[in-house]
Design a protein around this motif. Structure first.
Motif, PDB file in Angstrom:
ATOM      1  N   ILE A 189      -5.041  17.418   8.748  1.00 59.25           N
ATOM      2  CA  ILE A 189      -5.385  16.013   9.029  1.00 59.25           C
ATOM      3  C   ILE A 189      -4.125  15.241   9.402  1.00 59.25           C
ATOM      4  O   ILE A 189      -4.106  14.460  10.359  1.00 59.25           O
ATOM      5  N   MET A 190      -3.049  15.466   8.646  1.00 62.69           N
ATOM      6  CA  MET A 190      -1.782  14.789   8.908  1.00 62.69           C
ATOM      7  C   MET A 190      -1.239  15.159  10.277  1.00 62.69           C
ATOM      8  O   MET A 190      -0.787  14.295  11.046  1.00 62.69           O
ATOM      9  N   GLY A 298      13.621   6.685  18.760  1.00 64.16           N
ATOM     10  CA  GLY A 298      12.177   6.709  18.943  1.00 64.16           C
ATOM     11  C   GLY A 298      11.469   7.738  18.093  1.00 64.16           C
ATOM     12  O   GLY A 298      10.235   7.814  18.095  1.00 64.16           O
ATOM     13  N   GLY A 299      12.222   8.536  17.337  1.00 61.31           N
ATOM     14  CA  GLY A 299      11.627   9.559  16.482  1.00 61.31           C
ATOM     15  C   GLY A 299      10.924   8.959  15.277  1.00 61.31           C
ATOM     16  O   GLY A 299      11.089   7.772  14.949  1.00 61.31           O
ATOM     17  N   ARG A 300      10.149   9.792  14.608  1.00 60.26           N
ATOM     18  CA  ARG A 300       9.348   9.324  13.478  1.00 60.26           C
ATOM     19  C   ARG A 300       9.610  10.165  12.226  1.00 60.26           C
ATOM     20  O   ARG A 300       9.845  11.369  12.320  1.00 60.26           O
ATOM     21  N   ALA A 301       9.539   9.507  11.080  1.00 62.69           N
ATOM     22  CA  ALA A 301       9.522  10.199   9.794  1.00 62.69           C
ATOM     23  C   ALA A 301       8.128  10.028   9.212  1.00 62.69           C
ATOM     24  O   ALA A 301       7.625   8.907   9.114  1.00 62.69           O
ATOM     25  N   ALA A 302       7.491  11.139   8.854  1.00 57.78           N
ATOM     26  CA  ALA A 302       6.133  11.115   8.307  1.00 57.78           C
ATOM     27  C   ALA A 302       6.205  11.407   6.815  1.00 57.78           C
ATOM     28  O   ALA A 302       6.500  12.531   6.403  1.00 57.78           O
ATOM     29  N   ILE A 303       5.954  10.391   6.016  1.00 56.99           N
ATOM     30  CA  ILE A 303       6.076  10.484   4.561  1.00 56.99           C
ATOM     31  C   ILE A 303       4.675  10.605   3.964  1.00 56.99           C
ATOM     32  O   ILE A 303       3.828   9.736   4.166  1.00 56.99           O
ATOM     33  N   ALA A 304       4.406  11.684   3.256  1.00 52.74           N
ATOM     34  CA  ALA A 304       3.129  11.870   2.570  1.00 52.74           C
ATOM     35  C   ALA A 304       3.362  11.722   1.073  1.00 52.74           C
ATOM     36  O   ALA A 304       4.188  12.428   0.499  1.00 52.74           O
ATOM     37  N   GLU A 305       2.653  10.789   0.467  1.00 50.93           N
ATOM     38  CA  GLU A 305       2.844  10.513  -0.954  1.00 50.93           C
ATOM     39  C   GLU A 305       1.535  10.037  -1.588  1.00 50.93           C
ATOM     40  O   GLU A 305       0.662   9.497  -0.906  1.00 50.93           O
ATOM     41  N   GLU A 358      -6.754   8.917   5.059  1.00 57.84           N
ATOM     42  CA  GLU A 358      -6.303   9.534   3.827  1.00 57.84           C
ATOM     43  C   GLU A 358      -6.101  11.025   4.095  1.00 57.84           C
ATOM     44  O   GLU A 358      -6.879  11.642   4.807  1.00 57.84           O
ATOM     45  N   ILE A 359      -5.065  11.588   3.536  1.00 60.16           N
ATOM     46  CA  ILE A 359      -4.798  13.020   3.717  1.00 60.16           C
ATOM     47  C   ILE A 359      -4.901  13.689   2.347  1.00 60.16           C
ATOM     48  O   ILE A 359      -3.917  13.892   1.649  1.00 60.16           O
ATOM     49  N   LEU A 361      -5.347  13.670  -1.361  1.00 59.55           N
ATOM     50  CA  LEU A 361      -5.019  12.643  -2.354  1.00 59.55           C
ATOM     51  C   LEU A 361      -3.878  11.754  -1.887  1.00 59.55           C
ATOM     52  O   LEU A 361      -3.623  10.700  -2.482  1.00 59.55           O
ATOM     53  N   ASP A 362      -3.187  12.171  -0.833  1.00 59.28           N
ATOM     54  CA  ASP A 362      -2.025  11.439  -0.327  1.00 59.28           C
ATOM     55  C   ASP A 362      -2.408  10.372   0.694  1.00 59.28           C
ATOM     56  O   ASP A 362      -3.506  10.372   1.249  1.00 59.28           O
ATOM     57  N   ARG A 363      -1.455   9.497   0.956  1.00 62.43           N
ATOM     58  CA  ARG A 363      -1.505   8.600   2.102  1.00 62.43           C
ATOM     59  C   ARG A 363      -0.314   8.919   3.003  1.00 62.43           C
ATOM     60  O   ARG A 363       0.708   9.432   2.545  1.00 62.43           O
ATOM     61  N   LEU A 364      -0.467   8.618   4.278  1.00 66.17           N
ATOM     62  CA  LEU A 364       0.574   8.899   5.261  1.00 66.17           C
ATOM     63  C   LEU A 364       1.289   7.606   5.634  1.00 66.17           C
ATOM     64  O   LEU A 364       0.660   6.651   6.097  1.00 66.17           O
ATOM     65  N   VAL A 365       2.592   7.599   5.419  1.00 67.99           N
ATOM     66  CA  VAL A 365       3.442   6.466   5.799  1.00 67.99           C
ATOM     67  C   VAL A 365       4.341   6.940   6.936  1.00 67.99           C
ATOM     68  O   VAL A 365       5.026   7.952   6.804  1.00 67.99           O
TER      69      VAL A 365
END
Length: 369
Positions: A189-190, A298-305, A358-359, A361-365
Motif C-alpha cells: 500500500i505504501m 526534490g527527493g522525498r522521505a517516506a516515514i511510516a509510524e 492508512e498502511i 496500523l501505521d500512517r505515512l508521513v
C-alpha cells in the motif's frame, strides 16, 4: 490472493467497537439526547487488568497448539479439536471458551467457529497468517522490559539499559524472520501511494529488517535500485527475501549502524519505516538531517509510524505504543504528526504531509526536500 484483495478482507473482518467505559453521561446527536444508564463502580476492570496476562498466554498456547487452524479445518468440538491438536479435551474446552469470551472464537451449543479476524490472521493456511509474530513479540527481552515497568517509569526509559537498541541485537534477526507477513500488505500500500508522486530509481531503505518495504517499491518501480541499511546479521534475512521475490539484482546492502553508515547520495526516495520511534526528538532530528543530505533536490522521505492523535490517547493502538517504547528504549516514543512534522522541518525539509491512506496500523508521513 492479491494484497489489495487481502486488504478488503481485512476491512470486512473488522467489527465496530462499543465503548463500555462510559458512566452516567449523555450523548446528544442531531438534537436528540440518549442517556447511558448509570453503572455502579465495580472492581471488574481492575480484576481483568491484573489478569490480562492470561490472554497473552492463551493466545500463545492457541497458536502453538494450532487451535485456530484445527477449527478452520472443520474440527469444531472440544473433542475433535483436542484430537487434532494432541491435547486434553478439558484443556481445549477451557482454552476455547476463554478465547470465545475474548472474541477470537464464537460458540453455539458445543460447537466452536472462528471469528472473522481469527480466520484471516490465525489460520496457518491463510496468506495473511500472523501467528509467527509471537516469536518476536514475546521474546524474553521484550517481556523482561515490561516486567520492570515500575523501574522504567521512575527512570523515564527502559530498565534494560539500551534495551532493544543494542548493536547486532539478535532479536532484530527474529523480527526480520517472522514479522514480514504483518508488514507485507502495508508495504505494498505504501509503495503504491508513493508511486503516485512519481517513480523512484534510487531508493534508500532505513532499518530494512525483512526488507519488504524496499522490495515492494522495487516490484512497483521496475528501474528502481534499493539500498538496504541495517545490521549485517539482519540484512542476511532481507537479502534472502529479495532473492525469493525476484529483485536481488537490484538490491544492495549497507551494513552497520544507520547513524554511522555512509549512505552516499542522489536518492529519489528514502524509506524510514518504524525507525524514528526508537529515539528522542533531538536524535530523530539529527538523523533526518542525514536523510535530507542523502536526497537529491526534490527527493522525498517516506516515514511510516504509529501516529497518535494530539491527545496521545487515541487511536488506542497507536497511542499505546508509547508504552512499548518506554519499556524497551532509553528515550523512544510514539510521535504525533505535529511532532514528526517539526522534526522533519527542523532537519531541513521544506514540506511535510500526512498521507490519507492508512498502511496497516501505521500512517505515512512524506517529507519533501
Amino acid at each position: 490472493m492479491s494484497s489489495f484483495g487481502l486488504e478488503q478482507e481485512i476491512q470486512d473482518a473488522q467489527e465496530p467497537v462499543i465503548d463500555l467505559n462510559c458512566r452516567g453521561s449523555d450523548r446528544r446527536e442531531e438534537g436528540m439526547a440518549t442517556t447511558i444508564p448509570h453503572q455502579e463502580p465495580t472492581p471488574e476492570r481492575f480484576f481483568n487488568a491484573i489478569n490480562a496476562y492470561e490472554l497473552t498466554e492463551a493466545m500463545k498456547a492457541a497458536v502453538e497448539l494450532e487451535i485456530f487452524t484445527a477449527i478452520a479445518e472443520g474440527n469444531i468440538t472440544a473433542a475433535t479439536i483436542a484430537k487434532r491438536c494432541e491435547a486434553a479435551e478439558r484443556g481445549v474446552r477451557t482454552l476455547c471458551d476463554f478465547l470465545t469470551i475474548h472474541g477470537f472464537l464464537t460458540k453455539k451449543g458445543a460447537q466452536y467457529a472462528l471469528a472473522p479476524d481469527s480466520a484471516l490472521f490465525l489460520d496457518r493456511r491463510s496468506p495473511a497468517y500472523l501467528g509467527g509474530a509471537i516469536e518476536f513479540l514475546l521474546t524474553s527481552r521484550l517481556r523482561e522490559g515490561h516486567a520492570r515497568l515500575t523501574e522504567a517509569v521512575r527512570r523515564g526509559g527502559s530498565a534494560l539499559g539500551e534495551g532493544t537498541l543494542e548493536p547486532e541485537n539478535p532479536d532484530w534477526v527474529k523480527f526480520a524472520q517472522v514479522m514480514m507477513p504483518l508488514m507485507h500488505m502495508p508495504a505494498e500500500i505504501m509503495a503504491a501511494e508513493l508511486l503516485k508522486g512519481g517513480e523512484a530509481n534510487k531508493v534508500l531503505d532505513i532499518a530494512a529488517g525483512h526488507g519488504i518495504f524496499g522490495i515492494s517499491v522495487a516490484k512497483q518501480n521496475p528501474a528502481a535500485h534499493i539500498y538496504a541499511a541495517d545490521w549485517k546479521n539482519v540484512l542476511e534475512v532481507a537479502s534472502r527475501n529479495a532473492q525469493a521475490m525476484g529483485v536481488a539484482d537490484r538490491y544492495h546492502l549497507l551494513p552497520g549502524s544507520a547513524f554511522e553508515t555512509d549512505f552516499g547520495g542522489g536518492y529519489d526516495l528514502v524509506l524510514v519505516p518504524n525507525f524514528l520511534h526508537h529515539f528522542d526528538p533531538p536524535t530523530c532530528t539529527t538523523f533526518m538531517r542525514k536523510v535530507h543530505a542523502a536526497l537529491q533536490p526534490g527527493g522525498r522521505a517516506a516515514i511510516a509510524e504509529l501516529v497518535p492523535n494530539p491527545d496521545r490517547v487515541t487511536p488506542p493502538t497507536a497511542a499505546a505504543f508509547s508504552m512499548m517504547m518506554l519499556t524497551t528504549t532509553p528515550a523512544g516514543d510514539a510521535y504525533t504528526f505535529a511532532e514528526l512534522e517539526s522534526i522533519s522541518k527542523t532537519a531541513g525539509f521544506a514540506r511535510v504531509e500526512l498521507a490519507s491512506s492508512e498502511i496497516g496500523l501505521d500512517r505515512l508521513v512524506i517529507a519533501y526536500r
